[in-house]
Design a protein around this motif. Structure first.
Motif, PDB file in Angstrom:
ATOM      1  N   ASN A 191       0.868  -1.185   0.000  1.00 16.66           N
ATOM      2  CA  ASN A 191       0.000   0.000   0.000  1.00 16.66           C
ATOM      3  C   ASN A 191       0.900   1.228   0.000  1.00 16.66           C
ATOM      4  N   CYS A 201      -3.365   4.218  -1.233  1.00  9.87           N
ATOM      5  CA  CYS A 201      -4.328   4.270  -0.132  1.00  9.87           C
ATOM      6  C   CYS A 201      -4.203   5.632   0.550  1.00  9.87           C
ATOM      7  N   GLN A 260      -5.743   6.363   3.547  1.00  3.96           N
ATOM      8  CA  GLN A 260      -6.272   6.212   4.903  1.00  3.96           C
ATOM      9  C   GLN A 260      -5.328   6.668   6.008  1.00  3.96           C
ATOM     10  N   GLU A 282      -9.247   1.263   0.229  1.00  7.68           N
ATOM     11  CA  GLU A 282      -9.081   1.283   1.682  1.00  7.68           C
ATOM     12  C   GLU A 282      -8.543  -0.075   2.127  1.00  7.68           C
ATOM     13  N   HIS A 342     -14.798  -0.189   5.210  1.00  5.95           N
ATOM     14  CA  HIS A 342     -14.807  -0.279   3.746  1.00  5.95           C
ATOM     15  C   HIS A 342     -13.521  -0.902   3.197  1.00  5.95           C
ATOM     16  N   ARG A 343     -12.864  -1.702   4.031  1.00  8.07           N
ATOM     17  CA  ARG A 343     -11.638  -2.388   3.624  1.00  8.07           C
ATOM     18  C   ARG A 343     -11.916  -3.224   2.372  1.00  8.07           C
TER      19      ARG A 343
END
Length: 163
Positions: free
Chosen positions: A30, A63, A65, A96, A101-102
């Motif tokens: 990621n 990502c 996040q 994500e 909401h992975r």
């Protein structure tokens, strides 16, 4: 369900899956453009150049996040990776990796423990998951593990397809 069966999209939105890399060792990472660890892109690209012709690929997964460190559009991410680090390895769409909401890919990956026996959420940008050529998770490396780390390189070399 195999990791190969999980629907994915490339950074430009084209449908794909890990099946496109079946038979290769794959390092899923990621990534983020505005992180203190962003210089790892250079090391990841070096791994790609060193091992691509031996059945290996890095797969970058943007990502946003972690402290909003990947705010860009797909086009901005692609331009940054190309211009800033000469990235040639494939990039997936921004997803994500933790929380409600992975993405299903990370639901499966985060079930795997690292060397200390700890599974669960991705800790930060640049966490690495090594897949074997048969699509099994062969190792999990936390964000501060540099791409040139001897343990990571040895793990990649152990997963390169024979033949």
């Amino acid at each position: 369900m195999s990791l190969y069966d999980i629907p994915l999209h490339t950074l430009d939105g084209t449908p794909t899956s890990l099946a496109a890399h079946k038979g290769k060792a794959v390092l899923i990472v990621n990534v983020a453009s505005k992180c203190g660890l962003t210089p790892q892109y250079a090391g990841l690209e070096e791994l790609q150049k060193t091992y691509a012709d031996r059945g290996f690929t890095v797969l970058g997964v943007p990502c946003n996040q972690f402290a909003g460190q990947e705010p860009g559009s797909a086009e901005e991410i692609a331009a940054f990776c190309s211009a800033g680090y000469g990235v040639t390895f494939p990039l997936l769409e921004k997803i994500e990796v933790n929380g409600e909401h992975r993405h299903p890919l990370y639901t499966a990956l985060t079930e795997v423990a690292d060397a200390e026996g700890e599974a669960g959420d991705v800790q930060w940008n640049f966490e690495k998951f090594l897949l074997s050529p048969s699509g099994e998770v062969a190792g999990r490396f936390r964000p501060r593990t540099e791409p040139a780390d001897a343990v990571l390189v040895a793990a990649i070399e152990a997963q390169l397809p024979q033949g």
